[in-house]
Design a protein around this motif. Sequence first.
Motif, PDB file in Angstrom:
ATOM      1  N   GLY A  59       6.378 100.425 -54.959  1.00  0.00           N
ATOM      2  CA  GLY A  59       4.987 100.352 -56.151  1.00  0.00           C
ATOM      3  C   GLY A  59       4.695 100.028 -57.295  1.00  0.00           C
ATOM      4  O   GLY A  59       4.120 100.422 -58.189  1.00  0.00           O
ATOM      5  N   THR A  60       5.027  98.921 -57.457  1.00  0.00           N
ATOM      6  CA  THR A  60       4.989  97.445 -58.731  1.00  0.00           C
ATOM      7  C   THR A  60       4.152  97.361 -58.487  1.00  0.00           C
ATOM      8  O   THR A  60       4.903  96.232 -57.734  1.00  0.00           O
ATOM      9  CB  THR A  60       6.433  97.922 -59.644  1.00  0.00           C
ATOM     10  OG1 THR A  60       7.237  99.347 -59.514  1.00  0.00           O
ATOM     11  CG2 THR A  60       6.779  97.252 -60.918  1.00  0.00           C
ATOM     12  N   ARG A  61       3.987  96.762 -59.284  1.00  0.00           N
ATOM     13  CA  ARG A  61       2.807  94.881 -59.586  1.00  0.00           C
ATOM     14  C   ARG A  61       3.638  94.483 -60.444  1.00  0.00           C
ATOM     15  O   ARG A  61       4.353  94.407 -61.181  1.00  0.00           O
ATOM     16  CB  ARG A  61       1.556  95.779 -60.282  1.00  0.00           C
ATOM     17  CG  ARG A  61       0.469  96.260 -59.293  1.00  0.00           C
ATOM     18  CD  ARG A  61      -0.752  96.479 -59.984  1.00  0.00           C
ATOM     19  NE  ARG A  61      -1.858  97.366 -59.319  1.00  0.00           N
ATOM     20  CZ  ARG A  61      -2.553  96.729 -58.161  1.00  0.00           C
ATOM     21  NH1 ARG A  61      -2.075  95.395 -57.718  1.00  0.00           N
ATOM     22  NH2 ARG A  61      -3.445  98.146 -57.899  1.00  0.00           N
ATOM     23  N   PHE A  62       4.114  92.929 -59.482  1.00  0.00           N
ATOM     24  CA  PHE A  62       4.381  92.052 -60.171  1.00  0.00           C
ATOM     25  C   PHE A  62       3.546  91.054 -60.442  1.00  0.00           C
ATOM     26  O   PHE A  62       4.369  89.743 -61.245  1.00  0.00           O
ATOM     27  CB  PHE A  62       5.423  91.582 -59.603  1.00  0.00           C
ATOM     28  CG  PHE A  62       6.324  92.922 -58.712  1.00  0.00           C
ATOM     29  CD1 PHE A  62       7.915  92.862 -59.337  1.00  0.00           C
ATOM     30  CD2 PHE A  62       6.439  93.459 -57.681  1.00  0.00           C
ATOM     31  CE1 PHE A  62       8.606  93.857 -59.380  1.00  0.00           C
ATOM     32  CE2 PHE A  62       7.440  93.855 -57.406  1.00  0.00           C
ATOM     33  CZ  PHE A  62       8.979  94.592 -58.391  1.00  0.00           C
ATOM     34  N   GLY A  63       2.799  91.080 -60.237  1.00  0.00           N
ATOM     35  CA  GLY A  63       1.776  90.175 -60.636  1.00  0.00           C
ATOM     36  C   GLY A  63       0.375  90.792 -60.969  1.00  0.00           C
ATOM     37  O   GLY A  63      -0.172  91.795 -61.820  1.00  0.00           O
ATOM     38  N   THR A  64      -1.336  89.930 -61.145  1.00  0.00           N
ATOM     39  CA  THR A  64      -2.245  90.093 -61.194  1.00  0.00           C
ATOM     40  C   THR A  64      -3.059  91.809 -59.948  1.00  0.00           C
ATOM     41  O   THR A  64      -1.749  91.574 -59.340  1.00  0.00           O
ATOM     42  CB  THR A  64      -2.998  89.399 -60.873  1.00  0.00           C
ATOM     43  OG1 THR A  64      -3.019  88.166 -59.614  1.00  0.00           O
ATOM     44  CG2 THR A  64      -2.986  87.882 -61.866  1.00  0.00           C
ATOM     45  N   ASP A  65      -3.563  92.298 -60.806  1.00  0.00           N
ATOM     46  CA  ASP A  65      -4.037  93.145 -60.130  1.00  0.00           C
ATOM     47  C   ASP A  65      -4.889  92.839 -58.805  1.00  0.00           C
ATOM     48  O   ASP A  65      -5.479  91.964 -58.767  1.00  0.00           O
ATOM     49  CB  ASP A  65      -5.218  93.878 -60.692  1.00  0.00           C
ATOM     50  CG  ASP A  65      -5.209  94.467 -62.163  1.00  0.00           C
ATOM     51  OD1 ASP A  65      -3.366  95.123 -61.494  1.00  0.00           O
ATOM     52  OD2 ASP A  65      -5.441  95.604 -62.770  1.00  0.00           O
ATOM     53  N   GLY A  66      -4.347  93.441 -57.433  1.00  0.00           N
ATOM     54  CA  GLY A  66      -4.506  92.924 -56.460  1.00  0.00           C
ATOM     55  C   GLY A  66      -5.170  94.409 -55.764  1.00  0.00           C
ATOM     56  O   GLY A  66      -5.373  95.989 -56.056  1.00  0.00           O
ATOM     57  N   PRO A  67      -5.702  94.138 -54.880  1.00  0.00           N
ATOM     58  CA  PRO A  67      -6.324  95.442 -53.865  1.00  0.00           C
ATOM     59  C   PRO A  67      -5.354  96.628 -53.500  1.00  0.00           C
ATOM     60  O   PRO A  67      -4.586  95.585 -52.949  1.00  0.00           O
ATOM     61  CB  PRO A  67      -7.446  94.823 -52.353  1.00  0.00           C
ATOM     62  CG  PRO A  67      -5.878  93.333 -52.411  1.00  0.00           C
ATOM     63  CD  PRO A  67      -5.590  92.904 -52.938  1.00  0.00           C
ATOM     64  N   GLU A  68      -5.720  97.932 -52.899  1.00  0.00           N
ATOM     65  CA  GLU A  68      -4.281  98.379 -53.059  1.00  0.00           C
ATOM     66  C   GLU A  68      -4.641  98.350 -51.089  1.00  0.00           C
ATOM     67  O   GLU A  68      -5.163  98.142 -50.501  1.00  0.00           O
ATOM     68  CB  GLU A  68      -5.206  99.849 -52.653  1.00  0.00           C
ATOM     69  CG  GLU A  68      -5.151 100.638 -54.384  1.00  0.00           C
ATOM     70  CD  GLU A  68      -3.648 100.924 -54.844  1.00  0.00           C
ATOM     71  OE1 GLU A  68      -2.590 100.743 -54.074  1.00  0.00           O
ATOM     72  OE2 GLU A  68      -3.522 100.846 -56.288  1.00  0.00           O
ATOM     73  N   PRO A  69      -2.899  98.525 -50.883  1.00  0.00           N
ATOM     74  CA  PRO A  69      -3.264  98.831 -48.715  1.00  0.00           C
ATOM     75  C   PRO A  69      -3.728  99.332 -48.381  1.00  0.00           C
ATOM     76  O   PRO A  69      -4.426 100.460 -49.298  1.00  0.00           O
ATOM     77  CB  PRO A  69      -2.100  99.594 -48.334  1.00  0.00           C
ATOM     78  CG  PRO A  69      -0.771  99.056 -50.177  1.00  0.00           C
ATOM     79  CD  PRO A  69      -2.020  99.228 -51.012  1.00  0.00           C
TER      80      PRO A  69
END
Length: 291
Positions: free
Chosen positions: A135-145
């Motif tokens: 549930g945590t982003r570790f990099g750049t924004d990406g698409p949701e599943p």
Amino acid sequence: MPMIRRQFAALALACLTVGAGAACDPSGPAQRPAGPTPVAAMSLPLDRLFPSGDEDLLLQRAEAKLVVACMRRLGISYRPPEPHHTDPAATRDGLYGLVKHDKAQHLGYHAAPGGDAAEDKPPPPPEKTALALTGTRFGTDGPEPAGGRIPEGGCLGEANRRLTEGGPPVGETLLYDLALRAGQQAEQDPRVQAGFRAWSTCVAGKGFTYADPWQANDDPRWSTDHPSDVERRTAVADVACKDSTDLVTIWQAAMVEHQQRMIASRSADIQRYEQAKSARLANGRRVLATR
């Protein structure tokens, strides 16, 4: 690099537990056992509270099953790590610093080669997978599943809530915190401090100046890729003096006493922890029994 100091984990005793027909007297110097007892064969009062090896495997498998189902719901194919059986001996290495003569002779205070090699570590998961897991982003924004909204804390958080359902809330690090505090208190115990002084006198007679074993263990000169000759000689003296002064036996007896005191002073927390562990195991069995 020098071996890591570990002040926590389910651990060990060369003599029997204090107050149960002990082979060591908590009010005075511990008696010498009939023969040296390997640290890996010892036990401590907090040991019984940790999940057993089989219970730990059960919980790993149940969590993996729940996580895979959650990830599938989100449209992500996920293969969890293989469940692994925890080696109790591994959790005890380093509790009293270096104790093995062969390791001291060959590696000094360095870890065995290969354990931290980059090729032994799995690559990090793709960002979308990591996001769904935690549930945590570790990099750049990406698409949701594609499969829908990620649950709070990711699929790991959802699995944890399923497994803890019905049990009282407890701190996840309760036992480790208690072991850490007991270990700190044991190091300040007058018997252990006297043992440190005897050990220090012993290594001084071999040409090394350290107030306690941790100073030898954490000497910044050992921050090299490979152990030097002086590091190996220091390590050999360290282990020999632990043996000749019975330091590990004394230290262990103090550790047992302080863990018992910690358990007695936190009995309500311990009771809640045991209730939570029972609930987690019962939930895990139900998860594995469900197709």
